[in-house]
Design an enzyme around this catalytic site. Structure first.
Site, PDB file in Angstrom:
ATOM      1  N   GLN A 128      -4.455  -1.369   9.725  1.00  0.00           N
ATOM      2  CA  GLN A 128      -4.420  -2.711   9.129  1.00  0.00           C
ATOM      3  C   GLN A 128      -4.973  -3.732  10.120  1.00  0.00           C
ATOM      4  O   GLN A 128      -4.477  -3.857  11.237  1.00  0.00           O
ATOM      5  CB  GLN A 128      -2.970  -3.051   8.743  1.00  0.00           C
ATOM      6  N   ASP A 149     -10.946   2.776   4.192  1.00  0.00           N
ATOM      7  CA  ASP A 149     -11.328   1.367   4.033  1.00  0.00           C
ATOM      8  C   ASP A 149     -12.841   1.203   4.055  1.00  0.00           C
ATOM      9  O   ASP A 149     -13.349   0.103   3.799  1.00  0.00           O
ATOM     10  CB  ASP A 149     -10.729   0.540   5.187  1.00  0.00           C
ATOM     11  N   LYS A 173       0.842  -1.202   0.000  1.00  0.00           N
ATOM     12  CA  LYS A 173       0.000   0.000   0.000  1.00  0.00           C
ATOM     13  C   LYS A 173       0.874   1.248   0.000  1.00  0.00           C
ATOM     14  O   LYS A 173       0.581   2.223  -0.705  1.00  0.00           O
ATOM     15  CB  LYS A 173      -0.933  -0.002   1.219  1.00  0.00           C
TER      16      LYS A 173
END
Ligand code: NAP
Length: 295
Positions: A98, A121, A54
């Site tokens: 994450q 997200d 990422k």
């Protein structure tokens, strides 16, 4: 019939190039440096690779990319303090924690604190609520990427039957809502669904987000359907090498579908591309700018 192969890698590369252009335009026209911060707690090997990838993709797109790596011993209070600081930092437009976090940290506590304006997200309850209510908000990256691939095959989805296998917060549920917004007739299937093969056979659009290698057989597929395989199942072969398999038996399905995503090279590359896109959209909204039309 042999299906068209949906080249997610190429589509994602195009989207990433458009994101790069949008990032550069925000900088030159508005002096805005779009920033994404990814937070990783602990040493999970797969998570480390995801975070690294990422970061690379973000920098390639011209974003100001920051990675915060914390030891597995980090307390929930410490992590919440960091998220709170990122929520308040005007240079950070997107925050991604994450998951999974270590078991002593409640994932929901992190999501409850995360600002929905920076939730790239699309995982907070408020982001999910906005999607369900039809308000503008950030949408989970993988289903957003799937919808882009589907619409690239068939721009007008009104009236089509869509079956989404899987009802996770991350993929299945938002996928179904996105298809509903496109005026599809949507059915969610899950582990308690009866006669899944018969249900799948009604689908003009079939999305498999299950996590079971090759569960969806070719015989389940309505001839001509668009088949989107979200599954990423890593199998270890007898020779010790590993192989990535989707949730769809690809070699069978390709003979019946109208279009199909391969694994790898289908949905997977779209997820990071949509994360970058979400970060640009988030930055635009935070600065009261219209979202770049090319995205
Ligand atoms: P998940 O949270 O484990 O959800 C799996 C879903 O599949 C659940 O809703 C479950 O039903 C359903 N299911 C399980 N067994 C089933 C069966 N036999 N028949 C019908 N439905 C069944 O998984 P996820 O996070 O949504 O991920 C799904 C897959 O997509 C995984 O392979 C994952 O690695 C992959 N993935 C890929 C990307 C990408 O970037 N390409 C991103 C995210 C996920 P219940 O709700 O009844 O348990």
């Amino acid at each position: 019939m042999t299906a068209r192969i949906i080249d997610g890698k190429a589509f994602a590369a195009g989207l990433r190039a458009r994101v790069k252009d949008a990032v550069s335009a925000l900088k030159s026209r508005h002096g805005l440096a779009v920033g994404l911060t990814v937070v990783l707690v602990g040493e999970d090997a797969a998570s480390k690779i995801y975070v690294k990838n990422k970061g690379i993709a973000a920098r390639e797109a011209g974003l100001v990319s920051n990675e915060i790596r914390l030891p597995g011993s980090t307390s929930e209070a410490e992590l919440l303090g960091i998220v709170d600081g990122l929520n308040r930092d005007p240079n950070v437009h997107g925050i991604l924690v994450q998951f999974p976090v270590p078991p002593h940290i409640r994932q929901q506590a992190v999501l409850d604190l995360l600002s929905p304006e920076k939730d790239v997200d699309g995982l907070t309850t408020r982001s999910a609520g906005r999607l369900l209510s039809g308000y503008q908000g950030l949408v989970s990256c993988t289903p957003q990427g799937c919808l882009m691939l589907i619409k690239d095959q068939r721009p007008q989805l009104e009236g089509l039957n869509a079956v989404v296998i899987g009802r996770s917060q991350l993929v299945g549920k938002p996928m179904g809502i996105l298809l509903l917004q496109q005026n599809c007739t949507v059915t969610f299937a899950h582990s308690k669904t009866k006669d899944l093969p018969a249900l799948a056979a009604t689908a003009d659009i079939l999305v498999a987000a299950v996590g079971r290698p090759e569960m969806v057989r070719g015989s389940w597929i309505k001839p001509g359907a668009i088949v989107i395989d979200v599954g990423m199942n890593r199998l270890t072969l007898a020779n010790g090498q590993s192989k990535l398999l989707g949730d769809v038996a690809y070699s069978e399905a390709v003979e019946r579908a109208g279009a199909i995503t391969p694994v790898p090279g289908g949905v997977g590359p779209m997820t990071i591309a949509c994360l970058l896109r979400n970060t640009v959209l988030a930055a635009s909204v935070q600065h009261a700018l219209s979202p770049p039309t090319e995205l």
